[in-house]
Write a protein that holds these residues in place. Sequence first.
Motif, PDB file in Angstrom:
ATOM      1  N   GLY A 287       0.810  -1.215   0.000  1.00  0.00           N
ATOM      2  CA  GLY A 287       0.000   0.000   0.000  1.00  0.00           C
ATOM      3  C   GLY A 287       0.844   1.266   0.000  1.00  0.00           C
ATOM      4  N   ALA A 288       2.093   1.160   0.457  1.00  0.00           N
ATOM      5  CA  ALA A 288       2.958   2.349   0.523  1.00  0.00           C
ATOM      6  C   ALA A 288       4.164   2.198  -0.405  1.00  0.00           C
ATOM      7  N   GLU A 289       4.019   1.392  -1.453  1.00  0.00           N
ATOM      8  CA  GLU A 289       5.190   1.131  -2.306  1.00  0.00           C
ATOM      9  C   GLU A 289       5.744   2.397  -2.955  1.00  0.00           C
ATOM     10  N   ARG A 290       4.863   3.356  -3.280  1.00  0.00           N
ATOM     11  CA  ARG A 290       5.370   4.592  -3.896  1.00  0.00           C
ATOM     12  C   ARG A 290       6.311   5.312  -2.932  1.00  0.00           C
ATOM     13  N   LEU A 291       6.058   5.173  -1.612  1.00  0.00           N
ATOM     14  CA  LEU A 291       6.929   5.818  -0.628  1.00  0.00           C
ATOM     15  C   LEU A 291       8.279   5.108  -0.524  1.00  0.00           C
ATOM     16  N   ALA A 293       9.762   3.825  -3.054  1.00  0.00           N
ATOM     17  CA  ALA A 293      10.481   4.378  -4.214  1.00  0.00           C
ATOM     18  C   ALA A 293      10.935   5.814  -3.937  1.00  0.00           C
ATOM     19  N   HIS A 294      10.046   6.599  -3.328  1.00  0.00           N
ATOM     20  CA  HIS A 294      10.340   8.013  -3.046  1.00  0.00           C
ATOM     21  C   HIS A 294      11.571   8.144  -2.148  1.00  0.00           C
ATOM     22  N   GLU A 295      11.595   7.376  -1.056  1.00  0.00           N
ATOM     23  CA  GLU A 295      12.724   7.483  -0.115  1.00  0.00           C
ATOM     24  C   GLU A 295      14.021   7.002  -0.759  1.00  0.00           C
ATOM     25  N   LEU A 296      13.943   5.936  -1.546  1.00  0.00           N
ATOM     26  CA  LEU A 296      15.158   5.457  -2.223  1.00  0.00           C
ATOM     27  C   LEU A 296      15.678   6.516  -3.195  1.00  0.00           C
ATOM     28  N   ALA A 297      14.766   7.159  -3.934  1.00  0.00           N
ATOM     29  CA  ALA A 297      15.179   8.180  -4.907  1.00  0.00           C
ATOM     30  C   ALA A 297      15.884   9.353  -4.235  1.00  0.00           C
ATOM     31  N   HIS A 298      15.505   9.654  -2.990  1.00  0.00           N
ATOM     32  CA  HIS A 298      16.168  10.743  -2.269  1.00  0.00           C
ATOM     33  C   HIS A 298      17.667  10.501  -2.088  1.00  0.00           C
ATOM     34  N   ALA A 323      10.385  10.371  -9.457  1.00  0.00           N
ATOM     35  CA  ALA A 323      10.915   9.001  -9.415  1.00  0.00           C
ATOM     36  C   ALA A 323       9.808   8.000  -9.068  1.00  0.00           C
ATOM     37  N   GLU A 324       8.869   8.397  -8.193  1.00  0.00           N
ATOM     38  CA  GLU A 324       7.704   7.528  -7.893  1.00  0.00           C
ATOM     39  C   GLU A 324       6.955   7.236  -9.194  1.00  0.00           C
ATOM     40  N   TRP A 325       6.731   8.302  -9.979  1.00  0.00           N
ATOM     41  CA  TRP A 325       5.970   8.151 -11.226  1.00  0.00           C
ATOM     42  C   TRP A 325       6.723   7.276 -12.221  1.00  0.00           C
ATOM     43  N   LEU A 326       8.047   7.436 -12.258  1.00  0.00           N
ATOM     44  CA  LEU A 326       8.856   6.626 -13.177  1.00  0.00           C
ATOM     45  C   LEU A 326       8.844   5.161 -12.752  1.00  0.00           C
ATOM     46  N   TRP A 327       8.900   4.912 -11.445  1.00  0.00           N
ATOM     47  CA  TRP A 327       8.829   3.524 -10.962  1.00  0.00           C
ATOM     48  C   TRP A 327       7.481   2.925 -11.346  1.00  0.00           C
ATOM     49  N   SER A 328       6.413   3.664 -11.134  1.00  0.00           N
ATOM     50  CA  SER A 328       5.078   3.181 -11.489  1.00  0.00           C
ATOM     51  C   SER A 328       5.017   2.830 -12.981  1.00  0.00           C
ATOM     52  N   GLU A 329       5.521   3.770 -13.797  1.00  0.00           N
ATOM     53  CA  GLU A 329       5.498   3.602 -15.259  1.00  0.00           C
ATOM     54  C   GLU A 329       6.294   2.374 -15.699  1.00  0.00           C
ATOM     55  N   ARG A 330       7.477   2.179 -15.076  1.00  0.00           N
ATOM     56  CA  ARG A 330       8.367   1.096 -15.518  1.00  0.00           C
ATOM     57  C   ARG A 330       8.044  -0.254 -14.880  1.00  0.00           C
ATOM     58  N   SER A 331       7.166  -0.258 -13.863  1.00  0.00           N
ATOM     59  CA  SER A 331       6.910  -1.535 -13.180  1.00  0.00           C
ATOM     60  C   SER A 331       5.495  -2.029 -13.469  1.00  0.00           C
ATOM     61  N   GLY A 332       4.890  -1.487 -14.531  1.00  0.00           N
ATOM     62  CA  GLY A 332       3.572  -1.980 -14.937  1.00  0.00           C
ATOM     63  C   GLY A 332       2.408  -1.284 -14.265  1.00  0.00           C
ATOM     64  N   GLY A 333       2.674  -0.175 -13.568  1.00  0.00           N
ATOM     65  CA  GLY A 333       1.586   0.590 -12.955  1.00  0.00           C
ATOM     66  C   GLY A 333       1.120   1.698 -13.893  1.00  0.00           C
ATOM     67  N   ARG A 334       0.525   2.746 -13.297  1.00  0.00           N
ATOM     68  CA  ARG A 334       0.062   3.871 -14.119  1.00  0.00           C
ATOM     69  C   ARG A 334       1.256   4.609 -14.717  1.00  0.00           C
ATOM     70  N   THR A 335       1.050   5.207 -15.890  1.00  0.00           N
ATOM     71  CA  THR A 335       2.145   5.934 -16.543  1.00  0.00           C
ATOM     72  C   THR A 335       2.375   7.279 -15.855  1.00  0.00           C
ATOM     73  N   ALA A 336       3.553   7.853 -16.074  1.00  0.00           N
ATOM     74  CA  ALA A 336       3.866   9.176 -15.533  1.00  0.00           C
ATOM     75  C   ALA A 336       2.873  10.196 -16.094  1.00  0.00           C
ATOM     76  N   GLU A 337       2.468   9.995 -17.341  1.00  0.00           N
ATOM     77  CA  GLU A 337       1.507  10.875 -18.005  1.00  0.00           C
ATOM     78  C   GLU A 337       0.180  10.908 -17.222  1.00  0.00           C
ATOM     79  N   ASP A 338      -0.283   9.725 -16.862  1.00  0.00           N
ATOM     80  CA  ASP A 338      -1.504   9.552 -16.062  1.00  0.00           C
ATOM     81  C   ASP A 338      -1.395  10.211 -14.695  1.00  0.00           C
ATOM     82  N   LEU A 339      -0.279   9.932 -14.050  1.00  0.00           N
ATOM     83  CA  LEU A 339      -0.073  10.441 -12.686  1.00  0.00           C
ATOM     84  C   LEU A 339       0.080  11.958 -12.702  1.00  0.00           C
ATOM     85  N   ALA A 340       0.715  12.483 -13.749  1.00  0.00           N
ATOM     86  CA  ALA A 340       0.857  13.937 -13.877  1.00  0.00           C
ATOM     87  C   ALA A 340      -0.511  14.585 -14.076  1.00  0.00           C
TER      88      ALA A 340
END
Length: 441
Positions: A287-291, A293-298, A323-340
């Motif tokens: 449920g917090a996977e984007r976080l 990714a966020h902390e690792l990107a920091h 970086a959260e959006w890029l992880w989502s896009e590259r791991s089969g989640g929503r695209t950065a375009e969608d998230l933006a």
Amino acid sequence: MSGHQKTAADPYFPDHGDLRYRVHRYELDLDYRPGPNRLAGTARISAIAGRAALSEFQLNLGDFRIGRIRVDGRAAHYAHRGGRLRVKPAKALPAGKAFTVEVHYSGNPKPVNSPWGSLGWEELTDGALVASQPVGAPSWYPCNDRPADKAAYQISVTTPSAYQVVIGGKLLTRTTKSSTTTWLYEQPAPTPSYLVGLSIGKYQTVLLGDPGLAGVPQTGHFPAHLLAEFSRDFARQPQMMTLFEELFGPYPFGEYAVVVADEELDVPVEAQGLSLFGTNHVDGARGAERLVAHELAHQWFGNSVTIADWRHIWLNEGLAKYAEWLWSERSGGRTAEDLAAAAHRLLAGKPQDLTLADPGRKLMFDDRLYERGGLAVHAVRRALGDEDFFRMLRAWPTLHRGGVVTTQMFTAHVERHTDRPLDELFRAWLYEGKLPRLPAR
């Protein structure tokens, strides 16, 4: 007050930091008793005087009892009030001279109060946690507390043997004597005071993934009862590491640790080579996977490449958000375009009084700064096209590894990767409050 103006290091926190010298190494030797929440320490600080002779200088330190202070081995005069420790060496230090300061101190560490809750040393139900961003570091050690003054650290913590001590960096030794254990960590990479993270608790430790010979060792520390949830929630972190190394260049430190404190935390917090999460960020359902990714990107954006002062905070948060959006896009989640597009809809319905490049102290951690920061990066991607954008993105943390940056340096860097004039784009996204339209593909 001219002296005060001269030492002020940050427009948002003028009482923090002293520009007249810089530190290149901290050696902290600490003893902590969780029951009475008692900390006794010696800080040995190796520093270099700036362009003028130093007849006095300042450190930031919370409400501790000072045992003694020595500069280059000689007793020094000092005054300690309101979180500021003014030190007057027996004789003035010549410009450019290397010097050492030794501070012996003890007391009950307590967090620094702030508009964003308590910062720094936090006593937990069983153990302690340090999350200092932006100005909590003086809650547990004397420091030149400004993000641009980056130094190497060696930290030794002695605590009852039932506890584990986790600090960002390499664990050099762990020595047990009767009922206490001393943990000695080294972080050779240049580190700002606010990014020295520490956790003391009763944890189970696992290795995440198999780093192989060339890979980055990744460890997880968490309360044993959360093993199943943790294993699922952080399972994809090694893949994030692989992706981010491909997109942002080699991981900038020797190792990476994540800690789940046995306590709920408002938000996870990044530290150098270490990220701290709460039990509420672990649900066994990613449920917090984007976080994660966020902390690792920091580690690239904020930690290795650090802002010169807090006005530039969007560089840390906007790039970590993207970086959260890029992880989502590259791991089969929503695209950065969608998230933006979703972030843009969200911001369109909120007040538009936030200037990204200088949000002011009150709004520096506002959710809008993160979302708008991510959108500004997306706008740059649209303007450059993917090939030039990803080349630019990878070059940024590679060129400035271990260094200090500003918004102006970032915009100049982006402009070197395109022939298109971007003044208008930067003005609209970074320097005006009104939300610009989402750029078309």
